[in-house]
Write a protein that holds these residues in place. Structure first.
Motif, PDB file in Angstrom:
ATOM      1  N   THR A   1       0.830  -1.204   0.000  1.00 30.76           N
ATOM      2  CA  THR A   1       0.000   0.000   0.000  1.00 30.76           C
ATOM      3  C   THR A   1       0.865   1.255   0.000  1.00 30.76           C
ATOM      4  N   ALA A   2       1.912   1.250   0.813  1.00 30.65           N
ATOM      5  CA  ALA A   2       2.759   2.438   0.954  1.00 30.65           C
ATOM      6  C   ALA A   2       3.551   2.740  -0.306  1.00 30.65           C
ATOM      7  N   MET A   3       3.742   1.758  -1.159  1.00 33.87           N
ATOM      8  CA  MET A   3       4.540   1.989  -2.363  1.00 33.87           C
ATOM      9  C   MET A   3       3.923   3.051  -3.264  1.00 33.87           C
ATOM     10  N   THR A   4       2.595   3.138  -3.264  1.00 29.72           N
ATOM     11  CA  THR A   4       1.935   4.141  -4.090  1.00 29.72           C
ATOM     12  C   THR A   4       2.155   5.551  -3.543  1.00 29.72           C
ATOM     13  N   TYR A   5       2.527   5.664  -2.276  1.00 32.01           N
ATOM     14  CA  TYR A   5       2.781   6.986  -1.691  1.00 32.01           C
ATOM     15  C   TYR A   5       4.085   7.604  -2.193  1.00 32.01           C
ATOM     16  N   ILE A   6       4.952   6.800  -2.796  1.00 36.73           N
ATOM     17  CA  ILE A   6       6.186   7.352  -3.355  1.00 36.73           C
ATOM     18  C   ILE A   6       5.801   8.286  -4.500  1.00 36.73           C
ATOM     19  N   SER A   7       6.229   9.523  -4.427  1.00 34.34           N
ATOM     20  CA  SER A   7       5.788  10.514  -5.407  1.00 34.34           C
ATOM     21  C   SER A   7       6.457  10.292  -6.762  1.00 34.34           C
ATOM     22  N   PRO A   8       5.789  10.695  -7.842  1.00 30.48           N
ATOM     23  CA  PRO A   8       6.432  10.629  -9.158  1.00 30.48           C
ATOM     24  C   PRO A   8       7.749  11.398  -9.199  1.00 30.48           C
ATOM     25  N   GLN A   9       7.841  12.488  -8.459  1.00 29.26           N
ATOM     26  CA  GLN A   9       9.089  13.267  -8.426  1.00 29.26           C
ATOM     27  C   GLN A   9      10.217  12.456  -7.786  1.00 29.26           C
ATOM     28  N   ASP A  10       9.911  11.744  -6.707  1.00 26.67           N
ATOM     29  CA  ASP A  10      10.931  10.902  -6.070  1.00 26.67           C
ATOM     30  C   ASP A  10      11.324   9.740  -6.970  1.00 26.67           C
ATOM     31  N   ILE A  11      10.356   9.175  -7.680  1.00 26.21           N
ATOM     32  CA  ILE A  11      10.664   8.106  -8.634  1.00 26.21           C
ATOM     33  C   ILE A  11      11.591   8.640  -9.720  1.00 26.21           C
ATOM     34  N   GLN A  12      11.274   9.811 -10.215  1.00 28.02           N
ATOM     35  CA  GLN A  12      12.088  10.407 -11.271  1.00 28.02           C
ATOM     36  C   GLN A  12      13.511  10.669 -10.809  1.00 28.02           C
ATOM     37  N   GLN A  13      13.673  11.244  -9.631  1.00 27.65           N
ATOM     38  CA  GLN A  13      15.012  11.525  -9.111  1.00 27.65           C
ATOM     39  C   GLN A  13      15.807  10.248  -8.898  1.00 27.65           C
ATOM     40  N   ALA A  14      15.138   9.222  -8.334  1.00 31.01           N
ATOM     41  CA  ALA A  14      15.829   7.949  -8.105  1.00 31.01           C
ATOM     42  C   ALA A  14      16.203   7.293  -9.422  1.00 31.01           C
ATOM     43  N   ALA A  15      15.324   7.374 -10.409  1.00 31.74           N
ATOM     44  CA  ALA A  15      15.601   6.765 -11.713  1.00 31.74           C
ATOM     45  C   ALA A  15      16.824   7.383 -12.376  1.00 31.74           C
ATOM     46  N   LEU A  16      16.921   8.690 -12.308  1.00 34.72           N
ATOM     47  CA  LEU A  16      18.078   9.369 -12.903  1.00 34.72           C
ATOM     48  C   LEU A  16      19.375   8.956 -12.205  1.00 34.72           C
ATOM     49  N   LYS A  17      19.288   8.717 -10.916  1.00 37.95           N
ATOM     50  CA  LYS A  17      20.473   8.329 -10.146  1.00 37.95           C
ATOM     51  C   LYS A  17      20.842   6.870 -10.399  1.00 37.95           C
ATOM     52  N   VAL A  18      19.834   6.022 -10.545  1.00 39.70           N
ATOM     53  CA  VAL A  18      20.054   4.582 -10.636  1.00 39.70           C
ATOM     54  C   VAL A  18      20.501   4.146 -12.025  1.00 39.70           C
ATOM     55  N   CYS A  19      19.979   4.762 -13.067  1.00 43.03           N
ATOM     56  CA  CYS A  19      20.222   4.261 -14.420  1.00 43.03           C
ATOM     57  C   CYS A  19      21.699   4.302 -14.776  1.00 43.03           C
ATOM     58  N   ASP A  20      22.259   3.147 -15.063  1.00 42.92           N
ATOM     59  CA  ASP A  20      23.671   3.046 -15.436  1.00 42.92           C
ATOM     60  C   ASP A  20      23.868   3.644 -16.839  1.00 42.92           C
ATOM     61  N   PRO A  21      24.905   4.449 -17.043  1.00 44.92           N
ATOM     62  CA  PRO A  21      25.139   5.031 -18.378  1.00 44.92           C
ATOM     63  C   PRO A  21      25.281   3.983 -19.481  1.00 44.92           C
ATOM     64  N   ASP A  22      25.723   2.785 -19.121  1.00 40.99           N
ATOM     65  CA  ASP A  22      25.908   1.736 -20.117  1.00 40.99           C
ATOM     66  C   ASP A  22      24.657   0.893 -20.357  1.00 40.99           C
ATOM     67  N   ALA A  23      23.587   1.161 -19.614  1.00 42.56           N
ATOM     68  CA  ALA A  23      22.359   0.384 -19.787  1.00 42.56           C
ATOM     69  C   ALA A  23      21.683   0.742 -21.108  1.00 42.56           C
ATOM     70  N   ASP A  24      21.073  -0.270 -21.730  1.00 44.65           N
ATOM     71  CA  ASP A  24      20.281  -0.033 -22.938  1.00 44.65           C
ATOM     72  C   ASP A  24      18.921   0.568 -22.598  1.00 44.65           C
ATOM     73  N   LEU A  25      18.425   0.260 -21.406  1.00 42.39           N
ATOM     74  CA  LEU A  25      17.175   0.858 -20.956  1.00 42.39           C
ATOM     75  C   LEU A  25      17.077   0.766 -19.448  1.00 42.39           C
ATOM     76  N   LEU A  26      16.116   1.508 -18.905  1.00 44.40           N
ATOM     77  CA  LEU A  26      15.783   1.457 -17.484  1.00 44.40           C
ATOM     78  C   LEU A  26      14.405   0.841 -17.335  1.00 44.40           C
ATOM     79  N   PHE A  27      14.281  -0.141 -16.445  1.00 50.48           N
ATOM     80  CA  PHE A  27      12.997  -0.761 -16.122  1.00 50.48           C
ATOM     81  C   PHE A  27      12.603  -0.337 -14.716  1.00 50.48           C
ATOM     82  N   ILE A  28      11.427   0.292 -14.589  1.00 49.28           N
ATOM     83  CA  ILE A  28      10.884   0.680 -13.286  1.00 49.28           C
ATOM     84  C   ILE A  28       9.813  -0.342 -12.937  1.00 49.28           C
ATOM     85  N   SER A  29      10.117  -1.172 -11.941  1.00 45.95           N
ATOM     86  CA  SER A  29       9.286  -2.322 -11.621  1.00 45.95           C
ATOM     87  C   SER A  29       8.288  -1.992 -10.517  1.00 45.95           C
TER      88      SER A  29
END
Length: 253
Positions: A170-198
């Protein structure tokens, strides 16, 4: 006084004429229906049932959902044909297995096409020609290890996986889109072909286009790949814009 019976015309083909999608969602998922309403075009509709799930989110608890999947599929518009049935839990699919989920649905709705976030993600990776992937999740390290192992066993190079460490679906939906976006930019490896948000509970669909523009690579999320794959299964012929390159360029192929 004259009393009459009015006989309506039954025109079921006009209800969701391009596709009727059954969705087996988690009992605690606040987000899946909201995302699918945005992702599906107006002539495709999703009809939802829910399966009981248990917190904390562990592989063992995820597996405990399996016996409820058939019953949940049985309650989606009984007596009405569905074009596709979705099982809408990424980590649950990792725990239960794609084939078992399909078998459980087919016990009740034989012959209907079935998809889930893992099957859909693998199809998306293939069409985007991605072999090296970064993954962002809301899960704990223990669950993330199983997620990474599944994709590795399917032949993909998981460069890294990072989670928010949540055990409560239930709490996972409370994570804001802005926080998801910031984390995604930090997590995505430069050598990755794509980022998967699960995770279907994450409100990620609305930030995909911004992430793709910033990262200069495809970004896919659980709900986005579910919408995309189910639309392909109903042979939907038109692109859907606003939710990344996968929806805009890889539907009618």
């Amino acid at each position: 006084m004259k009393v009459e019976t009015v006989v309506p015309r039954f025109e079921l083909e006009h209800l969701a004429p391009a596709g009727r999608i059954g969705v087996v969602a988690l009992a605690t998922d606040f987000n899946i229906e909201s995302d699918l309403r945005q992702l599906y075009p107006s002539d495709v509709q999703a009809f939802t049932s829910r399966v009981r799930n248990v917190n904390p989110l562990t592989i063992e608890n995820l597996r405990s959902m399996a016996p409820g999947i058939s019953a949940a599929a049985d309650t989606i518009l009984p007596g009405t044909d569905l074009d596709v049935i979705i099982y809408a839990c990424t980590s649950g699919t990792v725990a239960i297995g794609s084939q078992r989920i399909t078998d459980l649905v087919h016990q009740i709705r034989p012959g209907v096409a079935v998809t889930n976030p893992v099957t859909a993600a693998l199809a998306a990776f293939d069409i985007l020609e991605a072999k090296r992937i970064s993954i962002l999740t809301p899960y704990t390290d223990d669950v993330n290890r199983d997620v990474a192992t599944l994709f590795t066993e399917q032949g993909y190079d998981v460069l890294n996986i990072a989670g928010f460490g949540f055990e409560d679906d239930t709490a996972m939906t409370y994570i804001s889109p802005q926080d998801i976006q910031q984390a995604a930019l930090k997590v995505c490896d430069p050598d990755a072909d794509l980022l998967f948000i699960s995770c279907t509970a994450l409100r990620a669909a609305g930030v995909i286009e911004h992430l793709e523009a910033t990262l200069n690579k495809p970004v896919v999320s659980s709900n986005q790949v579910l919408a995309w794959h189910s639309l392909r299964l109903v042979n939907y012929p038109q692109p859907v814009n606003g939710f990344g390159v996968l929806m805009a360029k890889h539907l009618a192929q």
